[in-house]
Design an enzyme around this catalytic site. Structure first.
Site, PDB file in Angstrom:
ATOM      1  N   HIS A 102       0.936  -1.191   0.125  1.00 15.95           N
ATOM      2  CA  HIS A 102       0.017  -0.073  -0.018  1.00 15.95           C
ATOM      3  C   HIS A 102       0.926   1.291   0.010  1.00 15.95           C
ATOM      4  CE1 HIS A 102       0.944   0.444   4.385  1.00 15.95           C
ATOM      5  NE2 HIS A 102       0.132  -0.847   4.539  1.00 15.95           N
ATOM      6  N   HIS A 116       3.894   1.608   2.558  1.00 19.77           N
ATOM      7  CA  HIS A 116       4.967   0.849   2.065  1.00 19.77           C
ATOM      8  C   HIS A 116       5.811   1.698   1.021  1.00 19.77           C
ATOM      9  CE1 HIS A 116       2.309  -2.662   3.009  1.00 19.77           C
ATOM     10  NE2 HIS A 116       3.197  -2.777   4.118  1.00 19.77           N
ATOM     11  N   CYS A 127       1.044  -9.102  20.555  1.00 19.28           N
ATOM     12  CA  CYS A 127       0.274  -8.759  19.499  1.00 19.28           C
ATOM     13  C   CYS A 127       0.686  -9.400  18.345  1.00 19.28           C
ATOM     14  CB  CYS A 127       0.346  -7.232  19.290  1.00 19.28           C
ATOM     15  SG  CYS A 127      -0.425  -6.751  17.820  1.00 19.28           S
ATOM     16  N   CYS A 142       1.679  -7.155  15.300  1.00 21.99           N
ATOM     17  CA  CYS A 142       2.923  -6.418  15.276  1.00 21.99           C
ATOM     18  C   CYS A 142       3.939  -7.585  15.408  1.00 21.99           C
ATOM     19  CB  CYS A 142       2.952  -5.596  16.378  1.00 21.99           C
ATOM     20  SG  CYS A 142       1.889  -4.184  16.573  1.00 21.99           S
ATOM     21  N   CYS A 181      -3.645  -3.818  21.500  1.00 20.93           N
ATOM     22  CA  CYS A 181      -2.212  -3.252  20.817  1.00 20.93           C
ATOM     23  C   CYS A 181      -2.838  -1.519  20.461  1.00 20.93           C
ATOM     24  CB  CYS A 181      -2.197  -3.932  19.781  1.00 20.93           C
ATOM     25  SG  CYS A 181      -0.789  -3.144  18.414  1.00 20.93           S
ATOM     26  N   HIS A 206      -2.807  -1.550  16.691  1.00 18.84           N
ATOM     27  CA  HIS A 206      -3.929  -2.124  15.642  1.00 18.84           C
ATOM     28  C   HIS A 206      -5.287  -2.062  16.297  1.00 18.84           C
ATOM     29  CE1 HIS A 206      -0.048  -3.745  13.932  1.00 18.84           C
ATOM     30  NE2 HIS A 206      -0.766  -3.443  12.999  1.00 18.84           N
ATOM     31  N   LYS A 246      -3.907   5.822  10.529  1.00 18.44           N
ATOM     32  CA  LYS A 246      -2.839   5.090   9.734  1.00 18.44           C
ATOM     33  C   LYS A 246      -3.217   4.111   8.595  1.00 18.44           C
ATOM     34  CE  LYS A 246       1.433   2.058  10.272  1.00 18.44           C
ATOM     35  NZ  LYS A 246       1.542   0.853  10.385  1.00 18.44           N
ATOM     36  N   LYS A 288      -2.880  -2.524   6.295  1.00 20.84           N
ATOM     37  CA  LYS A 288      -3.563  -3.542   5.407  1.00 20.84           C
ATOM     38  C   LYS A 288      -4.910  -4.015   6.331  1.00 20.84           C
ATOM     39  CE  LYS A 288       0.208  -6.450   5.958  1.00 20.84           C
ATOM     40  NZ  LYS A 288       1.371  -5.524   5.893  1.00 20.84           N
TER      41      LYS A 288
END
Ligand code: MSP
Length: 505
Positions: free
Chosen positions: A17, A20, A125, A128, A138, A141, A289, A292
């Protein structure tokens, strides 16, 4: 000078995405920049293919895990190619050579006496692939932490606390920008640094621990070693030559792994630390953020590039993200900004200049610095000053400042044309001089912009009759002959709304 640039190796459990892409673009920008100085530059990227997260995703999709990671890894490679992002090696952690190096690395830590067996009871997590000392969910996330209880090998991380603090304090350039360095220092100084669990028995999807096949390595130790294994064996010539100049480009989400665990592992293994860890902030969509695990945030980079071009995508993010800060993605701003910078500013400049030369000197012309008036020298000096500004900005990770300086330099050449009004000049000698100055300035501009919009700069160079890859040392070198040829519009204006959603959304 040898430079070894790395991007994170991306998890092979989803499609690449925009987040990255941003880190990879910054790394590729430096790859181009250092090559201008004739440095021997190697950029590596790759995919992180082990660990429970990936195992779970493959299982959930009912795909054999090795086929799953191969497909995901290929997709990253295809995306970098589609976006015109270059890399010199692509490392996969499921490769045999990598696994051998990971085991050899482990052995070095063991020989140092830094690994011991125990039991991990605590929180984790899986998204992560990270342990947590406390908490319900987390923080990144926003998913419940899982309770893990299993036998494990520990790394004596606590023993490295003082050495890490001392190293980071005495190496101001080790973690950049400075706020990230301070963040790591304050973690080390104020928090308890526990020993780190570095093996797992609850998954088989990993590199077996030497001498203890029941355990696979914690995916982060496996992944970090890819920076070395991409070069070769630990004692290879390439590791000796390139490793000490290593620069890691990463996002702030993986700072602790790179700023604390990795240097501690390297100290334990008796290997030099990388020269620098350069940390970017986050791209967000409506404040979230891009990730994915949050489909609402996904913007497909290839779809964006189809609309604004590879160089458009590249310039926009390099110039708009103040390096280290977060940026909320705004597609209206994307279009407006690129139309202004590339269509109006740079594009008009180049086409106007080529048309003027074709009209007045169709076969080209010769000129020398002797006929320059003070105002002409002013523009050429301005380009040299821009080169210094860009050098300083790039040295201090001011990528956006450097990119802005490039665009401002194009505006300065436009302003010169506007002021001299070559279309009103009757004296052929003066006209020749003015056009020569613009040619000279544009030639310099193609060097300044090479790391931000390499394809566009290549085309402009063709239009200016310049051949070959530029060198930073070309800036300010006078060229006697001016010859131009017509080139396609450098950036066709984007009209109307653009659809940036990936197919299927
Ligand atoms: N596999 C680990 C890295 C191992 S490196 C030895 C990993 N992979 S990841 O696929 O999650 O990619 C993380 C990196 O992608 C971030 O550190 C950052 O460089 C980039 N980004 C991912 N999302 C991002 C944003 N939303 N914004 C900017 N960069 C982001 O972690």
């Amino acid at each position: 000078m040898k430079r070894y640039l790395t991007t994170p190796i991306y998890y092979a459990n989803g499609a690449p995405h925009l987040g990255h892409v941003y880190t990879t673009l910054v790394a590729d920008c430096y790859r181009h920049y250092y090559r201008l100085a004739d440095d021997d530059v190697m950029l590596i990227t790759g995919t992180d293919e082990h660990g429970q997260k990936i195992e779970r995703t493959a299982l959930a999709r009912g795909i054999p895990i090795d086929a799953f990671v191969r497909e995901r890894s290929d997709e990253f490679r295809r995306t970098w190619r589609a976006l015109g992002i270059g890399f010199d090696r692509f490392e996969r952690t499921t490769g045999d050579a990598h696994k051998m190096v990971a085991r050899a690395f482990w052995q070095k830590l063991a020989e140092r006496g830094d690994i011991y067996k125990g039991r991990y009871d605590g929180l984790y997590c899986v998204e992560c692939e990270q342990y947590f000392a406390s908490g319900d969910e987390c923080p990144v996330h926003r998913r419940p932490l899982e309770l893990f209880s299993e036998p494990t090998w520990f790394f004596r991380l606590s023993a490295y606390r003082e050495r890490l603090i001392e190293y980071i304090r005495s190496h101001a350039e080790f973690i950049r920008p400075a706020p990230r360095r301070n963040e790591v220092l304050s973690l080390l100084e104020n928090d308890v640094l526990n020993d780190l669990s570095i093996s797992r028995t609850s998954t088989r999807w990993g590199v077996p621990v030497p001498g203890d096949d029941e355990h696979v390595m914690y995916v982060w130790i496996d992944a970090l070693v890819s920076y070395l294994s991409a070069l070769g064996d630990l004692d290879s010539v390439a590791v000796n030559e390139y490793w000490p100049g290593a620069i890691h480009f990463i996002g702030k989400d993986i700072l602790v792994f790179h700023g604390i665990y990795w240097p501690a592992f390297l100290m334990s293994a008796g290997l030099p630390l990388p020269e620098s860890i350069i940390v970017n902030g986050w791209l967000t969509v409506e404040g979230r953020k891009i990730s994915k695990s949050d489909p609402r945030t996904i913007v497909d980079p290839v779809t964006v590039a189809q609309t604004v071009g590879n160089d458009g995508l590249r310039l926009y993010f390099l110039k708009t993200v103040t390096f280290g800060r977060d940026l909320d993605f705004d597609r209206t701003h994307l279009v407006r900004s690129l139309n202004a910078d590339l269509a109006n500013n740079l594009g008009n400049l180049v086409s106007r200049f080529i048309a003027l030369v074709e009209k007045h000197f169709p076969g080209g012309f010769e000129c020398s610095a002797a006929s320059l008036a003070p105002g002409d020298r002013g523009l050429l000096n301005k380009l040299r000053e821009s080169a210094t500004t860009i050098e300083n900005a790039m040295a201090g990770v001011g990528v956006a400042q450097a990119a802005r300086c490039f665009i401002d330099s194009a505006a300065a050449i436009n302003a010169y044309i506007q002021e001299k009004e070559p279309w009103r000049i009757d004296d052929p000698e003066r006209l020749r001089t003015v056009l020569w100055v613009v040619h000279q300035a544009l030639s310099d501009l193609t060097v300044l912009g090479w790391c931000f919009v390499p394809r566009i700069m290549k085309t402009v160079r063709e239009g200016l009759g310049l051949t070959g890859t530029p060198r930073w040392s070309d800036i300010g070198v006078f060229r006697r002959n001016v010859r131009v040829s017509r080139i396609p519009a450098v950036f066709p204006r984007i009209e109307g709304e653009v659809d940036l959603k990936p197919a299927g959304h």
